[in-house]
Write an enzyme that holds these catalytic residues in place. Structure first.
Site, PDB file in Angstrom:
ATOM      1  N   PHE A 186     -15.355   3.470   7.582  1.00  0.00           N
ATOM      2  CA  PHE A 186     -13.978   3.813   7.216  1.00  0.00           C
ATOM      3  C   PHE A 186     -13.726   3.752   5.707  1.00  0.00           C
ATOM      4  CE2 PHE A 186     -13.942  -0.759   8.307  1.00  0.00           C
ATOM      5  CZ  PHE A 186     -13.411  -1.316   7.145  1.00  0.00           C
TER       6      PHE A 186
ATOM      7  N   THR B 241      -5.318  -8.318  10.157  1.00  0.00           N
ATOM      8  CA  THR B 241      -5.648  -7.000   9.597  1.00  0.00           C
ATOM      9  C   THR B 241      -5.176  -5.867  10.501  1.00  0.00           C
ATOM     10  OG1 THR B 241      -7.585  -7.961   8.506  1.00  0.00           O
ATOM     11  CG2 THR B 241      -7.552  -5.562   8.777  1.00  0.00           C
TER      12      THR B 241
ATOM     13  N   HIS C 159      -1.667  -5.630   1.293  1.00  0.00           N
ATOM     14  CA  HIS C 159      -2.934  -6.310   1.011  1.00  0.00           C
ATOM     15  C   HIS C 159      -2.644  -7.710   0.489  1.00  0.00           C
ATOM     16  CE1 HIS C 159      -6.892  -7.245  -0.668  1.00  0.00           C
ATOM     17  NE2 HIS C 159      -6.220  -7.717  -1.719  1.00  0.00           N
TER      18      HIS C 159
ATOM     19  N   ASN D 139      -1.809  -0.341   7.336  1.00  0.00           N
ATOM     20  CA  ASN D 139      -1.268  -1.678   7.595  1.00  0.00           C
ATOM     21  C   ASN D 139      -0.410  -2.247   6.461  1.00  0.00           C
ATOM     22  OD1 ASN D 139      -3.301  -2.343   5.854  1.00  0.00           O
ATOM     23  ND2 ASN D 139      -4.393  -3.715   7.241  1.00  0.00           N
TER      24      ASN D 139
ATOM     25  N   TYR E 233     -12.488  -2.964  -3.187  1.00  0.00           N
ATOM     26  CA  TYR E 233     -13.006  -3.028  -1.813  1.00  0.00           C
ATOM     27  C   TYR E 233     -14.535  -2.980  -1.777  1.00  0.00           C
ATOM     28  CZ  TYR E 233      -8.360  -2.500   0.390  1.00  0.00           C
ATOM     29  OH  TYR E 233      -7.066  -2.691   0.847  1.00  0.00           O
TER      30      TYR E 233
ATOM     31  N   ARG F 234      -1.855 -14.723   3.241  1.00  0.00           N
ATOM     32  CA  ARG F 234      -2.550 -14.085   4.374  1.00  0.00           C
ATOM     33  C   ARG F 234      -1.765 -14.277   5.668  1.00  0.00           C
ATOM     34  NH1 ARG F 234      -6.848 -10.547   3.664  1.00  0.00           N
ATOM     35  NH2 ARG F 234      -7.673 -11.243   5.663  1.00  0.00           N
TER      36      ARG F 234
ATOM     37  N   ARG G 231       2.820  -7.258   8.776  1.00  0.00           N
ATOM     38  CA  ARG G 231       2.138  -6.170   9.495  1.00  0.00           C
ATOM     39  C   ARG G 231       2.686  -6.004  10.913  1.00  0.00           C
ATOM     40  NH1 ARG G 231      -3.727  -7.859   7.041  1.00  0.00           N
ATOM     41  NH2 ARG G 231      -3.772  -6.423   5.258  1.00  0.00           N
TER      42      ARG G 231
ATOM     43  N   GLU H  90      -9.451 -10.015  -8.122  1.00  0.00           N
ATOM     44  CA  GLU H  90      -8.518  -8.903  -7.913  1.00  0.00           C
ATOM     45  C   GLU H  90      -7.421  -8.881  -8.986  1.00  0.00           C
ATOM     46  OE1 GLU H  90      -7.314  -9.491  -3.822  1.00  0.00           O
ATOM     47  OE2 GLU H  90      -9.303  -8.937  -3.076  1.00  0.00           O
TER      48      GLU H  90
ATOM     49  N   LYS I 108       0.831  -1.201   0.000  1.00  0.00           N
ATOM     50  CA  LYS I 108       0.000   0.000   0.000  1.00  0.00           C
ATOM     51  C   LYS I 108       0.871   1.259   0.000  1.00  0.00           C
ATOM     52  CE  LYS I 108      -3.809  -2.427   2.331  1.00  0.00           C
ATOM     53  NZ  LYS I 108      -4.707  -2.483   3.526  1.00  0.00           N
TER      54      LYS I 108
END
Ligand code: DAT
Ligand code: MG
Length: 150
Positions: free
Chosen positions: A59, A93, A117, A114, A51, A87, A104, A128, A11
């Site tokens: 948020f 998260t 993704h 964070n 998303y 993951r 993270r 995606e 990100k």
């Protein structure tokens, strides 16, 4: 089964902090094949699609603004267990809950920043990858794949 793919992105905060190489390195050294790699300035339309399951969340607007605050390093990994392992390597998260050794936990403190993704299912990964790489992917072979898998 060794061809499973996941969509991973560093990100904007991760790109700004110079973490692209470190994050990519973790997936490479784990054994995953990098199938696609691109620095993207995502549009609001792309992010709204990406998303879409979170569109109703309070948020959501700040999430989209954050994701548009700079370029995103988007890539596709391929290999056995790519989605689930991806993951696990990212961590929970909320970095406050992420296990030590995860990306993270090692590089973030705040759920809203964070760093990375990763797709949460094989179906999500396919969706995606299609969104972020509409040009499609080209596969290739690596000599190391014969050493990595039994
Ligand atoms: P993940 O990125 O682990 O798949 P998610 O899909 O539920 O998590 O949410 C997408 C992103 O939205 C997440 O990485 C950070 C942000 N986010 C999620 N829950 C949040 C919350 N309660 N407050 C602020 N940002 C949140
Ligand atoms: Mg998610």
């Amino acid at each position: 089964a060794n061809e499973e793919r996941s969509f991973i992105a560093v990100k904007p905060d991760g790109v700004q902090r110079g973490l692209v190489g470190e994050i990519l390195r973790r997936f490479e050294t784990r054994g995953f094949k990098i199938l696609a790699l691109q620095l993207v300035h995502p549009s609001k339309e792309l992010l709204s699609e990406h998303y879409s399951d979170l569109a109703g969340k309070a948020f959501f607007p700040s999430l989209l603004a954050y994701m548009q605050s700079g370029p995103v390093a988007a890539f596709v990994i391929q290999g056995k267990g790519a989605v689930k392992i991806g993951r696990v390597m990212l961590g929970a998260t909320n970095p406050q809950d992420s296990a030590p050794g995860t990306i993270r936990a090692d590089f973030a403190l705040d759920i809203g920043k964070n760093v990375c993704h990763g797709s949460d299912s094989v179906e999500a990964a396919e969706r995606e990858i299609g969104l972020w790489f509409p040009q499609g992917l080209k596969s290739y072979t690596r000599a190391v794949d014969t050493v990595l898998y039994e």
